[in-house]
Write an enzyme that holds these catalytic residues in place. Structure first.
Site, PDB file in Angstrom:
ATOM      1  N   GLU A 286      23.483   8.294 -15.826  1.00  0.00           N
ATOM      2  CA  GLU A 286      23.654   9.714 -15.455  1.00  0.00           C
ATOM      3  C   GLU A 286      22.518  10.210 -14.581  1.00  0.00           C
ATOM      4  O   GLU A 286      22.694  11.134 -13.803  1.00  0.00           O
ATOM      5  CB  GLU A 286      23.715  10.576 -16.716  1.00  0.00           C
ATOM      6  CG  GLU A 286      25.125  10.779 -17.208  1.00  0.00           C
ATOM      7  CD  GLU A 286      25.266  11.976 -18.132  1.00  0.00           C
ATOM      8  OE1 GLU A 286      24.273  12.469 -18.689  1.00  0.00           O
ATOM      9  OE2 GLU A 286      26.402  12.426 -18.280  1.00  0.00           O
ATOM     10  N   HIS A 315      25.454 -14.952 -26.561  1.00  0.00           N
ATOM     11  CA  HIS A 315      26.694 -15.662 -26.884  1.00  0.00           C
ATOM     12  C   HIS A 315      27.919 -14.921 -26.363  1.00  0.00           C
ATOM     13  O   HIS A 315      29.045 -15.216 -26.752  1.00  0.00           O
ATOM     14  CB  HIS A 315      26.774 -15.861 -28.402  1.00  0.00           C
ATOM     15  CG  HIS A 315      25.572 -16.575 -28.945  1.00  0.00           C
ATOM     16  ND1 HIS A 315      25.505 -17.954 -29.049  1.00  0.00           N
ATOM     17  CD2 HIS A 315      24.372 -16.108 -29.341  1.00  0.00           C
ATOM     18  CE1 HIS A 315      24.310 -18.298 -29.529  1.00  0.00           C
ATOM     19  NE2 HIS A 315      23.600 -17.195 -29.714  1.00  0.00           N
ATOM     20  N   LYS A 429      36.197  17.130 -17.365  1.00  0.00           N
ATOM     21  CA  LYS A 429      36.273  18.175 -18.397  1.00  0.00           C
ATOM     22  C   LYS A 429      37.345  19.192 -18.033  1.00  0.00           C
ATOM     23  O   LYS A 429      38.167  19.581 -18.881  1.00  0.00           O
ATOM     24  CB  LYS A 429      34.912  18.881 -18.531  1.00  0.00           C
ATOM     25  CG  LYS A 429      33.804  17.982 -19.030  1.00  0.00           C
ATOM     26  CD  LYS A 429      32.511  18.764 -19.174  1.00  0.00           C
ATOM     27  CE  LYS A 429      31.407  17.867 -19.739  1.00  0.00           C
ATOM     28  NZ  LYS A 429      30.145  18.588 -19.925  1.00  0.00           N
TER      29      LYS A 429
HETATM   30  O1  LIG Z   1      24.970  18.511 -25.397  1.00  0.00           O
HETATM   31  P1  LIG Z   1      26.269  18.866 -24.734  1.00  0.00           P
HETATM   32  O2  LIG Z   1      26.168  20.060 -23.868  1.00  0.00           O
HETATM   33  O3  LIG Z   1      27.387  18.960 -25.745  1.00  0.00           O
HETATM   34  O4  LIG Z   1      26.645  17.675 -23.723  1.00  0.00           O
HETATM   35  C1  LIG Z   1      26.858  16.383 -24.223  1.00  0.00           C
HETATM   36  C2  LIG Z   1      26.917  15.411 -23.028  1.00  0.00           C
HETATM   37  O5  LIG Z   1      28.055  15.701 -22.244  1.00  0.00           O
HETATM   38  C3  LIG Z   1      27.875  16.085 -20.905  1.00  0.00           C
HETATM   39  O6  LIG Z   1      29.131  15.925 -20.294  1.00  0.00           O
HETATM   40  C4  LIG Z   1      26.862  15.299 -20.107  1.00  0.00           C
HETATM   41  O7  LIG Z   1      27.478  14.252 -19.382  1.00  0.00           O
HETATM   42  C5  LIG Z   1      25.788  14.655 -20.952  1.00  0.00           C
HETATM   43  O8  LIG Z   1      24.585  14.627 -20.210  1.00  0.00           O
HETATM   44  C6  LIG Z   1      25.612  15.403 -22.250  1.00  0.00           C
HETATM   45  O9  LIG Z   1      24.608  14.764 -23.025  1.00  0.00           O
END
Ligand SMILES: O=P(O)(O)OC[C@H]1O[C@H](O)[C@H](O)[C@@H](O)[C@@H]1O
EC number: 5.3.1.9
Length: 455
Positions: A286, A315, A429
């Protein structure tokens, strides 16, 4: 104290990286990268570098106060989180708790369970076997909006309400942004205990914030030692390049990446460090996997991390590394000394072909296999380096985690990218919201349906 060993050999041919030569050629660039990070950090208020301040332990008092108030009253802790909100705590508890302790009497802390996916069978399976009266839930989300975490929160809250009634409010702790997101106002409305995820600390850099510290503390881990080790890594980072193994290892990673070693295999020789590979994969992928926009052009950069564990993945993966494409750099983590010093028993007379193992420490065999694999890979033109830590304890793990975060930040400077954002994760998302019928995403849902993508 960690040390870094760049094993090179003429067997690497043109791939061989002479570290001394590389350091003299790139010392100025390295120290510029180091200076840029330290200057931004020292200036204060940087939107991304709060993780460099975490070793100071500003939140430690609140974490320990919560631990002291709750310890002894609960046997199990369920951590709800994903990505950086889960992998840090998972790494710490797997490495530092007793691997199999089930009896409370012989364990200083709670059993810590991690729910980091929307797998209903696993979530309901865990809730089925835990005693709600003796279980805490720590819901962790920096953004306070992550779908997976909030879904699991709804299940755990309903489970607690059904089993303990209104007392559920005392058994849920929320770790989230101090102001933003859904979780913060929800926690305050419900009266949950809360801890902050500082806005200037990104998820993959948050292991030494309350995100990792609270699960570790409730699990009986010495969190003060964790931070002490992380401070040692920060002191190490101030050194000049010639004595700075954080800078040196970042340079090795960078130069091999420029040679076309597009895969970074991260392979700790320790079962207890197996989730360190998962944590590192997120940190590396990331932070460095970016579509760099510079000077009117763009370039996709970043090497692909591969999670591995030694000796186990000798392995499963080494055949590819030995005979497949020469596009890999392997990062080994060596543990010099085991906690227990367990010995391999002597073989029976009719088992004499195993005599070479008899009465030798397992750790000797573990590290013999690491060195054997390292040279077998060099022989195959796959360069590698080794980070050694004296033993797996809180202080050395804290140092290693901060070392790797600093190394990644320097690698980002060398690639001339922003290592601290992750714009690439947003579309997935939004499309999930659309497919799940979240209000306000009808247009995206229609687009998906037009492509024949429906639930
Ligand atoms: O801690 P949060 O805001 O729930 O995010 C949880 C995770 O999801 C996001 O999509 C990012 O890709 C991550 O960098 C992050 O650690």
């Amino acid at each position: 104290m960690l040390n870094f060993q760049n094993i090179t050999s003429e067997r690497l041919g043109s791939h061989a990286l002479d570290l001394e030569g590389a350091l003299s050629d790139h010392a100025a660039r390295l120290e510029q990268a180091q200076g840029a990070l330290l200057d931004r950090f020292r200036a204060g208020g940087d939107p991304y570098l709060g993780w460099m301040d975490l070793p100071r332990g500003e939140v430690l008092g609140d974490v320990l106060a919560l631990r002291d108030r709750l310890a002894g009253h609960y046997d199990d802790l369920i951590v709800l989180g994903i990505g950086g909100s889960s992998l840090g705590g998972l790494t710490l508890t797997t490495a530092l708790q007793h691997p199999f302790h089930n009896s409370l009497a012989s364990r200083p802390g709670m059993r810590v369970h991690f729910i980091d996916n929307v797998d209903g069978d696993v979530i309901e399976g865990l809730l089925e076997v835990l005693d709600a009266r003796r279980t805490l839930v720590n819901v962790i989300s920096k953004s306070g909006t992550t779908t997976e975490t909030m879904a699991a929160y709804l299940s755990c809250k309903a489970w607690l309400q059904a089993q303990v009634g209104e007392k559920y409010k005392a058994q849920i702790i929320a770790t989230t942004d101090p102001q933003k997101g859904i979780l913060r106002p929800l926690a305050e409305r419900e009266g949950y205990a809360t801890l902050p995820v500082p806005p200037t600390v990104g998820g993959r850099f948050s292991v030494l914030s309350a995100v990792g510290l609270l699960p570790a503390a409730l699990g009986g881990i010495d969190v003060e030692a964790l931070l002490r080790g992380a401070r040692r890594a920060m002191e190490h980072f101030e050194r000049s390049a010639a004595h700075n193994e954080i800078l040196q290892s970042a340079l090795v990673q960078h130069l091999y990446g420029e040679q076309g070693k597009n895969i970074t295999v991260f392979m700790p020789y320790s079962t207890r460090l197996r989730f360190l590979s998962d944590w590192y994969a997120q940190l590396w992928a990331e932070s460095l996997g970016k579509n760099r926009q510079r000077d009117g052009g763009s370039a996709r950069v970043g090497t692909t991390p591969v999670k591995a564990v030694g000796t186990t993945d000798q392995h499963s993966q080494v055949q590819l590394y030995r005979e497949g494409p020469q596009d890999k750099l392997v990062v080994f983590v060596k543990v010099e000394q085991a906690d227990r010093g367990a010995l391999i028993p002597n073989a029976e007379p009719d088992e004499n072909e195993m005599n070479y193992l008899g009465n030798k420490p397992y750790q000797t065999l573990m590290n013999a296999e690491l060195h054997a694999t390292a040279y077998a890979l060099l022989d195959a033109g796959q360069p590698n380096y080794t980070i050694s830590l004296p033993r797996i304890d809180a202080e050395h793990l804290g140092e290693l985690l901060q070392f790797l975060m600093l190394q990644t930040a320097v690698a980002g400077e060398l690639l001339n990218i922003n290592a601290f954002d992750q714009p690439g994760v947003e579309l997935g998302k939004v499309l999930t919201y659309a497919l799940m019928g979240r209000p306000g995403f009808d247009e995206q849902r229609a687009q998906l349906e037009a492509e024949g993508i429906t639930l």
